[in-house]
Design an enzyme around this catalytic site. Structure first.
Site, PDB file in Angstrom:
ATOM      1  N   TYR A 101      20.529  32.992  59.984  1.00  0.00           N
ATOM      2  CA  TYR A 101      21.114  33.989  59.085  1.00  0.00           C
ATOM      3  C   TYR A 101      20.324  33.961  57.783  1.00  0.00           C
ATOM      4  O   TYR A 101      20.004  32.881  57.266  1.00  0.00           O
ATOM      5  CB  TYR A 101      22.581  33.653  58.787  1.00  0.00           C
ATOM      6  CG  TYR A 101      23.179  34.550  57.716  1.00  0.00           C
ATOM      7  CD1 TYR A 101      23.863  35.714  58.065  1.00  0.00           C
ATOM      8  CD2 TYR A 101      23.001  34.259  56.363  1.00  0.00           C
ATOM      9  CE1 TYR A 101      24.367  36.553  57.089  1.00  0.00           C
ATOM     10  CE2 TYR A 101      23.505  35.100  55.379  1.00  0.00           C
ATOM     11  CZ  TYR A 101      24.182  36.248  55.755  1.00  0.00           C
ATOM     12  OH  TYR A 101      24.670  37.080  54.787  1.00  0.00           O
ATOM     13  N   GLU A 188      20.900  41.966  54.401  1.00  0.00           N
ATOM     14  CA  GLU A 188      21.228  40.865  55.304  1.00  0.00           C
ATOM     15  C   GLU A 188      20.498  40.995  56.637  1.00  0.00           C
ATOM     16  O   GLU A 188      20.437  42.084  57.204  1.00  0.00           O
ATOM     17  CB  GLU A 188      22.747  40.884  55.527  1.00  0.00           C
ATOM     18  CG  GLU A 188      23.277  39.766  56.386  1.00  0.00           C
ATOM     19  CD  GLU A 188      24.767  39.943  56.660  1.00  0.00           C
ATOM     20  OE1 GLU A 188      25.581  39.380  55.912  1.00  0.00           O
ATOM     21  OE2 GLU A 188      25.119  40.659  57.627  1.00  0.00           O
TER      22      GLU A 188
END
Ligand code: GDP
Ligand code: MN
Length: 378
Positions: A101, A188
């Site tokens: 991530y 993101e």
């Protein structure tokens, strides 16, 4: 403004982040042409402005034409949490060894962008934060953006292979640049993957661009997908209203953002649930009031509406006139509670009286009244 994955990937690509090729299709036939060009296996990905597509069945790896046709049709017919899938992204399936991530978000408390990375990618970062918070590294950016030494620290946290780390540093620095240059409030990559050959790719993109900065980004502003957004929010924006839809049953029409917040707080305090935040601004334009009433009447969950007007520069009689005009135009059956106080309050009250409507002046009383009306109507 939320971007679709494929739009976020365009910004990433332009910023030099490695993103697999891919194209968007609106029909199965279009998608088949793209798949034929790319060659199997490919991934079909629903393009909706909501997360968790994978879990909902909106992301599917397929390895042949028959399966592709079936899955493309299925995903194009899907509804993911109230979002109809109208577009799919077709992209080559990448082999995955690890999923990381990486995301930059505006940390409002520290008034600074915050980079978060985690070796546990692919799942919700909120979930990782709850279950295994030690697996998230947080680094604040500063006025220089993301300094290289911090990017290196983040990359070290993710992977110990030098060749992989070098690519990760590059991606993180570019992500920080995209975040700043495009005036994002979120950028993101989840997951940021490493292939078995040690190559790093961004295979998902979630980007939110600050609405207030869109004047500086005509290309991004043009990406707005009105069909995929909440219709109420689209109409509100067109009429210059600030509107945010919430989950409750009490519609609020208020002049001024501060009073709107206070109104919502008071509704909660008395045990009700606001259906929205809505600031009609310092205006009594009947068009705005009509638009506000239209938006609220379309929302099935709204059981009663509270008008909370503080007359200052905005005069109460103007708002009352706007409200009466709006009611004549749309003839809603929703119970309405009006609270007004301030400039020209008396004139406003007389106008409403003449139409058999009562306006309260006490906010507490009005809030309790609207909650009662909403529960009678439920
Ligand atoms: P999200 O669920 O909406 O966040 O959609 P993602 O794009 O993140 O996809 C969800 C999951 O599907 C990823 O975490 C991967 O495990 C898987 N996935 C997505 N794209 C690919 C791909 O190209 N190859 C493989 N093997 N899996 C993929
Ligand atoms: Mn994802």
């Amino acid at each position: 403004m939320n971007l679709h994955e494929y739009q976020g990937k365009e910004l990433f690509r332009a910023g030099g982040i490695p993103v697999p090729p891919g194209e968007v299709a609106r029909t199965v036939e279009e998608a088949e042409t793209i798949a034929a060009r790319l060659g199997f296996p490919v991934v079909i990905k629903a393009q909706v402005l909501i997360g968790g597509r994978g879990k909902a069945g909106g992301v599917k790896v397929v390895s042949n034409g028959a399966e592709f046709t079936r899955e493309a049709g299925r995903i194009l017919g899907m509804d993911i949490k109230g979002h109809a899938v109208r577009k799919i992204l077709v992209t080559p399936a990448t082999e995955i060894e690890k999923e990381f991530y990486a995301g930059i978000v505006l940390d409002r408390k520290y008034e600074t962008p915050l980079l978060m990375v985690s070796p546990s990618g692919g799942i919700d970062i909120e979930e990782v934060a709850r279950q295994t918070p030690e697996k998230i590294m947080r680094l604040h950016l500063d006025e220089r953006g993301l300094p290289a030494y911090r990017a290196r620290a983040a990359a070290r946290f993710l992977d110990d292979r030098p060749a992989v780390r070098k690519q990760l540093v590059d991606v993180l620095l570019k992500l920080a640049r995209v975040y700043a240059e495009q005036d994002c409030s979120l950028a993101e990559i989840n997951p940021l993957i490493v292939t078995p050959h040690g190559e790093v790719w961004a295979i998902d993109a979630k980007v939110v661009v600050d609405d207030n900065a869109l004047d500086r980004h005509a290309d991004v502003a043009a990406m707005r997908d009105l069909g995929a957004e909440d219709p109420g929010e689209v109409e509100a924006r067109g009429k210059g209203l600030s509107y945010v839809r919430l989950d409750g049953s009490i519609g609020c029409v208020v002049n001024g953002a501060g009073l709107a917040m206070a109104t919502m707080d008071m509704i909660q305090f008395h045990g009700g649930k606001p259906a929205n935040f809505l600031d009609i601004g310092g205006s009594s334009n009947p068009d705005k009031v009509t638009a506000a009433m239209n938006i609220l009447s379309r929302d099935q969950r709204v059981r009663a509406v509270l008008f909370n007007i503080f007359g200052g520069i905005t005069r109460c009689d103007d708002v009352a006139r706007g409200l009466l005009t709006a009611l004549d135009r749309i003839g809603t059956k929703l119970p309405i509670v009006i609270r007004l106080t301030g400039t020209n309050e008396k004139e406003a009250r007389e106008m409403l009286d003449a139409r058999g409507m009562v306006a309260l002046s006490d906010m507490d009383e009005a809030v309790r009244a609207v909650i009662a009306r909403a529960s009678e109507a439920a």
